[in-house]
Design a protein around this motif. Structure first.
Motif, PDB file in Angstrom:
ATOM      1  N   SER A  64      -5.382   4.539  -1.361  1.00 36.37           N
ATOM      2  CA  SER A  64      -3.756   4.565  -1.726  1.00 36.37           C
ATOM      3  C   SER A  64      -3.213   4.876   0.159  1.00 36.37           C
ATOM      4  CB  SER A  64      -3.491   5.371  -2.757  1.00 36.37           C
ATOM      5  OG  SER A  64      -2.806   6.567  -2.455  1.00 36.37           O
ATOM      6  N   ALA A  65      -2.101   3.888   0.098  1.00 40.66           N
ATOM      7  CA  ALA A  65      -1.522   4.265   1.258  1.00 40.66           C
ATOM      8  C   ALA A  65      -0.496   5.454   1.424  1.00 40.66           C
ATOM      9  CB  ALA A  65      -0.111   3.146   0.904  1.00 40.66           C
ATOM     10  N   ALA A  66      -0.751   6.071   0.310  1.00 37.75           N
ATOM     11  CA  ALA A  66       0.390   7.342   0.694  1.00 37.75           C
ATOM     12  C   ALA A  66      -1.226   8.059   1.457  1.00 37.75           C
ATOM     13  CB  ALA A  66       0.087   8.083  -0.806  1.00 37.75           C
ATOM     14  N   GLN A  67      -2.319   7.951   2.306  1.00 41.78           N
ATOM     15  CA  GLN A  67      -3.552   8.477   2.492  1.00 41.78           C
ATOM     16  C   GLN A  67      -3.578   8.107   3.924  1.00 41.78           C
ATOM     17  OE1 GLN A  67      -6.729   8.896   0.934  1.00 41.78           O
ATOM     18  NE2 GLN A  67      -6.731   9.878  -0.864  1.00 41.78           N
ATOM     19  N   MET A  68      -2.498   7.586   3.987  1.00 43.08           N
ATOM     20  CA  MET A  68      -2.255   6.377   5.862  1.00 43.08           C
ATOM     21  C   MET A  68      -1.879   7.476   6.603  1.00 43.08           C
ATOM     22  SD  MET A  68      -0.394   2.820   6.726  1.00 43.08           S
ATOM     23  CE  MET A  68       0.243   3.449   5.197  1.00 43.08           C
ATOM     24  N   ALA A  69      -0.878   7.972   6.595  1.00 41.07           N
ATOM     25  CA  ALA A  69      -0.311   9.285   7.399  1.00 41.07           C
ATOM     26  C   ALA A  69      -1.965  10.560   7.583  1.00 41.07           C
ATOM     27  CB  ALA A  69       0.418  10.041   6.987  1.00 41.07           C
ATOM     28  N   HIS A  70      -2.460  10.443   6.913  1.00 38.85           N
ATOM     29  CA  HIS A  70      -4.028  11.431   6.868  1.00 38.85           C
ATOM     30  C   HIS A  70      -4.520  11.029   8.019  1.00 38.85           C
ATOM     31  CE1 HIS A  70      -6.074  14.691   6.430  1.00 38.85           C
ATOM     32  NE2 HIS A  70      -8.067  14.190   6.459  1.00 38.85           N
ATOM     33  N   TRP A  71      -4.247   9.434   8.127  1.00 38.58           N
ATOM     34  CA  TRP A  71      -5.171   9.076   9.355  1.00 38.58           C
ATOM     35  C   TRP A  71      -4.682   8.752  10.935  1.00 38.58           C
ATOM     36  CZ3 TRP A  71     -10.890  10.150   8.411  1.00 38.58           C
ATOM     37  CH2 TRP A  71     -10.873  10.394   7.016  1.00 38.58           C
ATOM     38  N   ALA A  72      -3.901   8.018  10.106  1.00 40.81           N
ATOM     39  CA  ALA A  72      -3.309   7.784  11.533  1.00 40.81           C
ATOM     40  C   ALA A  72      -1.697   8.576  11.701  1.00 40.81           C
ATOM     41  CB  ALA A  72      -2.273   6.132  10.667  1.00 40.81           C
ATOM     42  N   ARG A  73      -1.063   7.879  12.957  1.00 42.37           N
ATOM     43  CA  ARG A  73       0.001   8.396  13.613  1.00 42.37           C
ATOM     44  C   ARG A  73       0.858   7.304  13.959  1.00 42.37           C
ATOM     45  NH1 ARG A  73      -3.154   8.301  18.743  1.00 42.37           N
ATOM     46  NH2 ARG A  73      -1.740   7.483  19.983  1.00 42.37           N
ATOM     47  N   ASP A  74       2.242   7.597  14.556  1.00 40.18           N
ATOM     48  CA  ASP A  74       3.055   6.516  14.668  1.00 40.18           C
ATOM     49  C   ASP A  74       3.441   5.552  13.778  1.00 40.18           C
ATOM     50  OD1 ASP A  74       3.803   8.501  16.733  1.00 40.18           O
ATOM     51  OD2 ASP A  74       2.950   7.504  18.238  1.00 40.18           O
ATOM     52  N   ILE A  75       3.483   5.438  12.445  1.00 42.16           N
ATOM     53  CA  ILE A  75       3.415   4.605  11.792  1.00 42.16           C
ATOM     54  C   ILE A  75       4.188   3.632  10.899  1.00 42.16           C
ATOM     55  CG2 ILE A  75       2.865   4.054   9.242  1.00 42.16           C
ATOM     56  CD1 ILE A  75       1.157   6.531   8.663  1.00 42.16           C
ATOM     57  N   PRO A  76       3.850   2.766  11.647  1.00 43.47           N
ATOM     58  CA  PRO A  76       5.783   1.316  12.656  1.00 43.47           C
ATOM     59  C   PRO A  76       6.004   1.048  10.950  1.00 43.47           C
ATOM     60  CG  PRO A  76       3.489   0.469  12.663  1.00 43.47           C
ATOM     61  CD  PRO A  76       3.167   0.991  12.373  1.00 43.47           C
ATOM     62  N   PRO A  77       6.946   0.266  10.480  1.00 45.15           N
ATOM     63  CA  PRO A  77       7.607  -0.323   9.071  1.00 45.15           C
ATOM     64  C   PRO A  77       6.415  -1.550   8.766  1.00 45.15           C
ATOM     65  CG  PRO A  77       9.328   0.563  11.219  1.00 45.15           C
ATOM     66  CD  PRO A  77       8.143   0.856  11.824  1.00 45.15           C
ATOM     67  N   ALA A  78       6.107  -2.499  10.013  1.00 43.64           N
ATOM     68  CA  ALA A  78       5.197  -3.292   9.684  1.00 43.64           C
ATOM     69  C   ALA A  78       4.236  -2.434   9.229  1.00 43.64           C
ATOM     70  CB  ALA A  78       4.619  -3.947  10.955  1.00 43.64           C
ATOM     71  N   ALA A  79       3.202  -1.175   9.242  1.00 45.46           N
ATOM     72  CA  ALA A  79       2.103  -0.989   8.400  1.00 45.46           C
ATOM     73  C   ALA A  79       2.867  -0.846   6.898  1.00 45.46           C
ATOM     74  CB  ALA A  79       2.022   0.137   9.445  1.00 45.46           C
ATOM     75  N   HIS A  80       4.168  -0.360   6.750  1.00 44.14           N
ATOM     76  CA  HIS A  80       4.829  -0.322   5.479  1.00 44.14           C
ATOM     77  C   HIS A  80       4.682  -0.875   4.444  1.00 44.14           C
ATOM     78  CE1 HIS A  80       4.852   4.521   6.022  1.00 44.14           C
ATOM     79  NE2 HIS A  80       4.874   4.134   7.545  1.00 44.14           N
ATOM     80  N   ALA A  81       5.027  -2.193   5.190  1.00 42.53           N
ATOM     81  CA  ALA A  81       5.952  -3.261   4.437  1.00 42.53           C
ATOM     82  C   ALA A  81       4.586  -4.166   3.883  1.00 42.53           C
ATOM     83  CB  ALA A  81       6.465  -4.383   5.506  1.00 42.53           C
ATOM     84  N   LEU A  82       3.477  -4.539   5.310  1.00 43.80           N
ATOM     85  CA  LEU A  82       2.242  -4.321   4.147  1.00 43.80           C
ATOM     86  C   LEU A  82       1.044  -4.250   3.590  1.00 43.80           C
ATOM     87  CD1 LEU A  82       1.195  -5.893   8.027  1.00 43.80           C
ATOM     88  CD2 LEU A  82       1.854  -7.282   5.937  1.00 43.80           C
ATOM     89  N   ALA A  83       1.374  -3.482   3.717  1.00 39.63           N
ATOM     90  CA  ALA A  83       0.188  -2.003   2.204  1.00 39.63           C
ATOM     91  C   ALA A  83       0.702  -2.003   1.183  1.00 39.63           C
ATOM     92  CB  ALA A  83       0.732   0.035   2.890  1.00 39.63           C
ATOM     93  N   ARG A  84       2.662  -1.814   0.749  1.00 39.84           N
ATOM     94  CA  ARG A  84       3.359  -2.286  -0.127  1.00 39.84           C
ATOM     95  C   ARG A  84       2.619  -3.296  -1.072  1.00 39.84           C
ATOM     96  NH1 ARG A  84       7.739  -0.550   2.636  1.00 39.84           N
ATOM     97  NH2 ARG A  84       8.883  -2.562   3.395  1.00 39.84           N
ATOM     98  N   LYS A  85       2.973  -4.379  -0.062  1.00 38.90           N
ATOM     99  CA  LYS A  85       2.891  -5.924  -0.501  1.00 38.90           C
ATOM    100  C   LYS A  85       0.989  -6.363  -0.758  1.00 38.90           C
ATOM    101  CE  LYS A  85       3.704 -10.906  -1.028  1.00 38.90           C
ATOM    102  NZ  LYS A  85       4.235 -10.633  -2.095  1.00 38.90           N
ATOM    103  N   PHE A  86      -0.372  -5.137   0.086  1.00 38.35           N
ATOM    104  CA  PHE A  86      -1.418  -6.395  -0.068  1.00 38.35           C
ATOM    105  C   PHE A  86      -2.373  -5.306  -0.423  1.00 38.35           C
ATOM    106  CE2 PHE A  86       0.266  -9.227   3.002  1.00 38.35           C
ATOM    107  CZ  PHE A  86       0.464 -10.779   2.500  1.00 38.35           C
ATOM    108  N   TRP A  87      -1.502  -4.233  -0.380  1.00 33.43           N
ATOM    109  CA  TRP A  87      -3.174  -2.900  -0.817  1.00 33.43           C
ATOM    110  C   TRP A  87      -2.589  -2.558  -2.651  1.00 33.43           C
ATOM    111  CZ3 TRP A  87      -2.929   1.086   3.709  1.00 33.43           C
ATOM    112  CH2 TRP A  87      -3.601   0.545   4.712  1.00 33.43           C
ATOM    113  N   PRO A  88      -3.674  -2.166  -2.692  1.00 36.52           N
ATOM    114  CA  PRO A  88      -4.379  -2.341  -2.602  1.00 36.52           C
ATOM    115  C   PRO A  88      -5.249  -3.797  -2.213  1.00 36.52           C
ATOM    116  CG  PRO A  88      -4.727  -0.999  -4.909  1.00 36.52           C
ATOM    117  CD  PRO A  88      -3.794  -1.566  -4.331  1.00 36.52           C
ATOM    118  N   GLY A  89      -5.956  -4.101  -1.204  1.00 38.73           N
ATOM    119  CA  GLY A  89      -6.375  -5.675  -1.767  1.00 38.73           C
ATOM    120  C   GLY A  89      -7.340  -6.059  -0.433  1.00 38.73           C
TER     121      GLY A  89
END
Length: 327
Positions: A64-89
């Motif tokens: 899930s997108a909730a695990q992004m922060a474990h693998w990445a840093r400095d996550i921009p708003p664009a990443a959250h927007a795309l994850a909300r729209k297209f994940w899972p996918g």
């Protein structure tokens, strides 16, 4: 009963992964060759099994997108927007990597590629495993991707620990890749999710890749290639070119969006679906079938030059790169 069998298979696969093994698993795009993304030695086994260059980065699959922060840093708003729209996918995001992420995963870069797959068995596996799995396409490096469990077994036999059979992949080509690690999101690899759909979700245009863009999976000039030389040709010359090859005594395999094949000997002809999604769904299975036909050349009808066909065009152009065959 079927549910219980599936659960037992997932449990067995999780045990293999936690022991540093390799497990092929289905996603909606293609089958992935899975290993524990936090175990550098297990990740190295993926490179060895595939014959993959060590500087070629891998995608980490998460539940899930909730695990992004474990693998990445400095996550921009664009990443959250795309994850909300297209994940899972079928969307992969490239982000600045967290400090603990292994160079074996990132190809030595300061970025990491992340995806949340939609296939229910991939979701079940990731949830039961509880961590991230690298999952490059389950085939030898540079060759045609695997979209069924049978394709995986043909590629690797007993060289990997397990194969989870989830049937034929729904999408059939690899995920769209968007780099969100730089100043502006950029499309690095087209897929089923189009640039237009991504721009609509962002409310802004995508940037073009440049020399500073990170390396991404599947971006080499030659990739997704059958062993038989493959030619992309325009629709109006397929018939003439095919006849020319046959007159020279060559065996020809054709992938075209037309079921009306010439009545010729030494000809294998597959009529592909006429829609971009249908063509993509069948693409790798069709290329594998034509590659196994024992022909001298594969002739593929060039897809239309429209945005809907961009992902298919990308895969076919890379499959044809470097092939030389004259009629």
């Amino acid at each position: 009963m079927h549910f219980n069998i599936a659960n037992l298979h997932i449990a067995r696969a999780v045990d293999a992964l936690r022991s540093g093994g390799l497990v092929a698993f289905p996603t909606e795009t293609v089958y992935g060759l899975g290993a524990d993304a936090s175990n550098a030695e297990a990740v190295k086994k993926v490179f060895a099994a595939k014959g993959r260059p060590s500087d070629h980065p891998l995608i980490v699959h998460i539940a899930s997108a909730a695990q992004m922060a474990h693998w990445a840093r400095d996550i921009p708003p664009a990443a959250h927007a795309l994850a909300r729209k297209f994940w899972p996918g079928p969307l992969t995001l490239i982000l600045k990597r967290a400090a603990h992420v292994s160079d074996a995963v990132t190809g030595g870069q300061d970025t990491v590629a992340l995806r949340v797959p939609a296939h229910p068995l991939a979701q079940a596996l990731l949830t039961a495993f509880g961590g991230g799995l690298v999952g490059p396409s389950a085939n030898r490096f540079g060759h045609v991707s695997a979209t069924t469990a049978g394709h995986v077994r043909t590629e690797f036999g007993d060289a990997i620990d397990d194969v989870i059979d989830g049937g034929a992949c729904e999408v059939g080509i690899e995920s769209t890749i968007v780099d969100v690690s730089g100043a502006a999101p950029a499309l690095l690899r087209p897929g089923q999710i189009t640039a237009a759909a991504i721009e609509a979700a962002l409310g802004a245009p995508l940037a073009a890749p440049n020399a500073r863009s990170p390396r991404a999976p599947g971006m080499l000039e030659k990739h997704y290639a059958p062993r038989t030389p493959l030619m992309l040709v325009e629709t109006d010359v397929i018939d003439e070119l095919t006849r020319s090859f046959v007159r020279q005594g060559q065996r020809v395999a054709v992938l075209a969006r037309d079921a009306r094949q010439p009545l010729l000997a030494n000809l294998t002809w597959i009529a592909a679906p006429g829609t971009p999604d249908g063509f993509a769904h069948d693409l790798y299975a069709n290329l594998r079938q034509l590659d196994a036909a024992g022909c001298d050349v594969i002739v593929v009808e060039e897809p239309p030059f429209t945005i809907e066909w961009a992902a298919v065009r990308d895969r076919l152009a890379r499959a044809a790169a470097g092939a030389r065959h004259t009629a």
